[in-house]
Structure formats: structure tokens, C-alpha cells
Design a protein around this motif. Structure first.
Motif, PDB file in Angstrom:
ATOM      1  N   TRP A 175       0.862  -1.188   0.000  1.00 20.90           N
ATOM      2  CA  TRP A 175       0.000   0.000   0.000  1.00 20.90           C
ATOM      3  C   TRP A 175       0.896   1.235   0.000  1.00 20.90           C
ATOM      4  O   TRP A 175       1.806   1.363   0.827  1.00 20.90           O
ATOM      5  CB  TRP A 175      -0.902   0.018   1.236  1.00 20.90           C
ATOM      6  N   LYS A 177       1.093   5.745  -1.047  1.00 24.57           N
ATOM      7  CA  LYS A 177       0.559   6.963  -1.629  1.00 24.57           C
ATOM      8  C   LYS A 177       1.368   7.223  -2.889  1.00 24.57           C
ATOM      9  O   LYS A 177       2.600   7.260  -2.834  1.00 24.57           O
ATOM     10  CB  LYS A 177       0.701   8.141  -0.661  1.00 24.57           C
ATOM     11  N   TYR A 178       0.676   7.376  -4.014  1.00 23.84           N
ATOM     12  CA  TYR A 178       1.394   7.467  -5.294  1.00 23.84           C
ATOM     13  C   TYR A 178       0.867   8.630  -6.112  1.00 23.84           C
ATOM     14  O   TYR A 178      -0.348   8.850  -6.201  1.00 23.84           O
ATOM     15  CB  TYR A 178       1.232   6.160  -6.084  1.00 23.84           C
ATOM     16  N   ARG A 179       1.814   9.359  -6.705  1.00 27.94           N
ATOM     17  CA  ARG A 179       1.453  10.467  -7.594  1.00 27.94           C
ATOM     18  C   ARG A 179       1.796  10.070  -9.016  1.00 27.94           C
ATOM     19  O   ARG A 179       2.966   9.900  -9.369  1.00 27.94           O
ATOM     20  CB  ARG A 179       2.199  11.744  -7.204  1.00 27.94           C
ATOM     21  N   GLU A 186      -1.778  13.054  -4.837  1.00 27.62           N
ATOM     22  CA  GLU A 186      -1.483  11.653  -4.585  1.00 27.62           C
ATOM     23  C   GLU A 186      -2.783  10.878  -4.368  1.00 27.62           C
ATOM     24  O   GLU A 186      -3.801  11.444  -4.010  1.00 27.62           O
ATOM     25  CB  GLU A 186      -0.602  11.499  -3.336  1.00 27.62           C
ATOM     26  N   GLU A 187      -2.707   9.571  -4.580  1.00 22.83           N
ATOM     27  CA  GLU A 187      -3.826   8.699  -4.266  1.00 22.83           C
ATOM     28  C   GLU A 187      -3.299   7.458  -3.553  1.00 22.83           C
ATOM     29  O   GLU A 187      -2.177   7.009  -3.801  1.00 22.83           O
ATOM     30  CB  GLU A 187      -4.587   8.299  -5.537  1.00 22.83           C
ATOM     31  N   ARG A 188      -4.088   6.937  -2.643  1.00 21.95           N
ATOM     32  CA  ARG A 188      -3.707   5.739  -1.906  1.00 21.95           C
ATOM     33  C   ARG A 188      -4.060   4.525  -2.754  1.00 21.95           C
ATOM     34  O   ARG A 188      -5.229   4.334  -3.102  1.00 21.95           O
ATOM     35  CB  ARG A 188      -4.434   5.682  -0.570  1.00 21.95           C
ATOM     36  N   ASP A 225       4.890   6.884   2.060  1.00 21.68           N
ATOM     37  CA  ASP A 225       4.110   6.262   3.139  1.00 21.68           C
ATOM     38  C   ASP A 225       3.693   4.833   2.771  1.00 21.68           C
ATOM     39  O   ASP A 225       2.512   4.482   2.759  1.00 21.68           O
ATOM     40  CB  ASP A 225       2.855   7.097   3.456  1.00 21.68           C
TER      41      ASP A 225
END
Length: 341
Positions: A175, A177-179, A186-188, A225
């Protein structure tokens, strides 16, 4: 009295499990649960959970102590790592690539690699034997090496790097947080990371994007994260082949659309083009005047645009039209900036 629980600072569960493995390997006769908990700075309850994780990797056995004391836990002797015999030349071959991993400094992964490197250095510096033996002080490891293309600094991504490697190695969901490229927010997301790839000294992950239901390429630089699942696993797809996502010098990309790319190089550039294999599908054809034409089938044109621009006036795109337009647009914008001054 030392405080137990979660240690302060960047000391993740992954690092504590690494420490636990080293601890048990250093105590082949056994070590108690309480001693392990004290060494890692965690509670006995947490230690029992970590033991279950270690049992996924090693076959453990308990040995009673005299007088009814605490049980000694150890890795079964048949499971202990065996020594690997290497000759000096073989050690030098591995040492030549050691700088490839320097951008990972600060991570648990780098610490493990560096431990192996130090052992190889010790082996390579031993005096040779026989009439043709090399000198012990020749420092060949400093003169036979790979120099990174443009190394990045991942000192701010060591947690994410360790988590990514653990998830790839153990086939665990990740899992993060990615941009995504071109986005500001960002989205989880949840990733099933199939492979971790070092290309041009950048770290990529090829994996399944659970929310979108598709296999994609992720860049470590955009991860934040991260957290690895400690209870779930995923299956690697049958027939998965990382080569299908690798465009040689042109990066780690995959596209359902294929493009036939044709680029002409002048005579001064032809010699260098002939010396390198840019893409596994490339074909070369001589041109009048000493030049060469390169033809290849690729998926994503974005890295091809950057690659062509590196050649400056030595290269001219013949097809496809969209690649011609992309290169023209980049050159026009660059020229406009110089003329504005």
C-alpha cells in the motif's frame, strides 16, 4: 530499563525482521524469546508474531534448557546458509557492479548488499598464489568497475525502497501513496509488485494496480508512506516475463499499441549506433555517404523522443509521423528559448 515497543526513528518492521534473522544466525545453539525481544526492543507478544514471520523462511526448532528455564529457539542446522566458494576473479566481477547500489544507501537492502561487498573486498585483497598470482595491493576493485549513468539519491526513500523489495521478494501486497505522472495529487493505491527493476540508475516497479485492474509501471520516486501486508500474499501470474515490459535502452514501458520507428543517422554517428543495441527488435541498414538507418518496433514513443533528441543534428526521424512531430515540437520550443535571449 530499556523501553520496549516501537523503536524511535526509521526502524520498520522489515528492519526488525532482518535484525532477527541475523540474531538467530549468530546464535546457532539457540536464544530465548525474551533475549530476542530485548535485543530488538519489542514486547514478547510482538516477538511471537515476528517468529511466525521467520518460520515462513526458516524451519525453527525449540530446545529446552536445564532446570526448566525458557525454551531456546534456533534455526534447524539443515536450514543454515552454506558457504559459497568464489575465486578472486569472480569476486572482482561482482565488485565491479557495487556502485550500482550506492544510491540505495541508508536502506536495509543496501546494508545487506554492503555486507556482502565487504566480504568480497576481503577476498579480493588476499595475496594470490602460484607464479601468475596477482599482487595483493593491486587495488583492481578500484580500476575494474561499472560507473552509474546518472545516479539518483534515494536517501529520502529508504523506507519505501525496503518495503518495495520485501513486497517483491515475498509476493505481498504493497500500500502506498502514489502520484501519477502529470498529476499533482497523490492517491492511496494497492499494488501487487511483480518485479523491481533498476534502469538507468532509477528504480521501477512492474506490478498489478488493484484499483485499476491492470499491470502498470511505477516509479519509486513517486511512492510515499508505504506499508507491506503482513498477512496477505498474491500469486505471480503464470508466464510473467519482465522482458515484455523492458524496451532496452528506452526504458521500462509497455503499450498495447506497437509503433514502427525509423531513424536515420549520419556517418559520424553511425559508428556509435552500430556498437550499441538500443532495442531487441532493431535492424540496421547502411545509407549512402556512410550513414545508417535504424528500424525497430516499440510500444511507448515518449522515451524514444528523448533518445532521439540526445543525438542532436546527427539523427533524423523518418517515421512514424507522430514521433516526427514530437521531436520537431521539442526542438522548436528549445530554439525559441535561445532566441528569446
Amino acid at each position: 530499563m530499556s523501553q520496549v515497543g516501537r523503536p524511535k526513528g526509521k526502524f520498520t518492521q522489515h528492519r526488525r525482521l532482518d535484525h532477527l534473522r541475523e540474531l538467530m544466525l549468530r546464535h546457532p545453539k539457540g536464544i530465548t524469546l525474551y533475549e530476542m525481544a530485548e535485543a530488538l526492543g519489542v514486547t514478547v507478544r510482538t516477538m511471537r508474531r515476528y517468529m511466525k514471520e521467520i518460520e515462513r523462511e526458516f524451519d525453527l526448532e525449540g530446545a529446552p534448557t536445564r532446570g526448566g528455564g525458557p525454551m531456546l529457539w534456533r534455526i534447524r542446522s539443515s536450514e543454515l546458509p552454506r558457504k559459497v566458494e568464489l575465486r578472486r576473479t569472480q569476486a572482482y566481477a561482482f565488485l565491479a557492479a557495487r556502485r550500482l547500489f550506492e544510491p540505495m544507501a541508508g536502506s536495509s537492502l543496501y546494508d545487506e548488499i554492503n555486507m556482502a561487498t565487504e566480504k568480497l573486498l576481503a577476498l579480493s585483497r588476499r595475496p594470490g598464489r602460484g607464479p601468475n598470482a596477482g599482487r595483493a595491493d593491486a587495488r583492481l576493485e578500484e580500476r575494474f568497475l561499472y560507473l552509474p549513468f546518472a545516479p539518483k539519491n534515494y536517501s529520502e526513500r529508504t523506507e519505501e525502497l525496503d518495503d518495495l523489495f520485501q513486497a517483491v521478494a515475498d509476493l505481498r501486497p504493497l500500500w502506498v501513496k502514489y502520484r501519477s505522472s502529470g498529476k499533482t495529487k497523490e492517491e492511496r493505491i494497492t499494488i501487487h509488485p511483480y518485479a523491481m527493476v533498476l534502469h538507468r540508475d532509477s528504480i521501477y516497479c512492474v506490478g498489478y494496480h488493484v484499483q485499476r485492474g491492470e499491470i502498470r509501471t511505477f516509479v519509486l520516486d513517486r511512492m510515499r508512506d508505504s506499508e507491506v501486508s503482513v498477512t496477505e500474499h498474491f500469486e505471480l501470474p503464470p508466464g510473467f516475463n519482465i522482458d515484455e515490459y523492458f524496451q532496452g535502452e528506452l526504458g521500462v514501458f509497455k503499450s498495447d499499441v506497437e509503433h514502427r520507428v525509423v531513424v536515420d543517422f549520419d556517418a559520424p554517428a553511425a559508428e556509435y549506433v552500430k556498437m550499441r543495441r538500443v532495442h531487441q527488435s532493431q535492424k540496421l541498414q547502411p545509407l549512402p555517404g556512410g550513414g545508417v538507418r535504424l528500424t525497430m518496433i516499440v510500444g511507448n514513443l515518449l522515451p524514444v523522443t528523448s533518445w532521439v533528441l540526445e543525438w542532436g543534428g546527427r539523427a533524423r526521424v523518418v517515421e512514424p509521423p507522430e514521433l516526427v512531430q514530437a521531436v520537431e515540437r521539442e526542438l522548436t520550443e528549445a530554439l525559441a528559448k535561445y532566441r528569446s535571449n
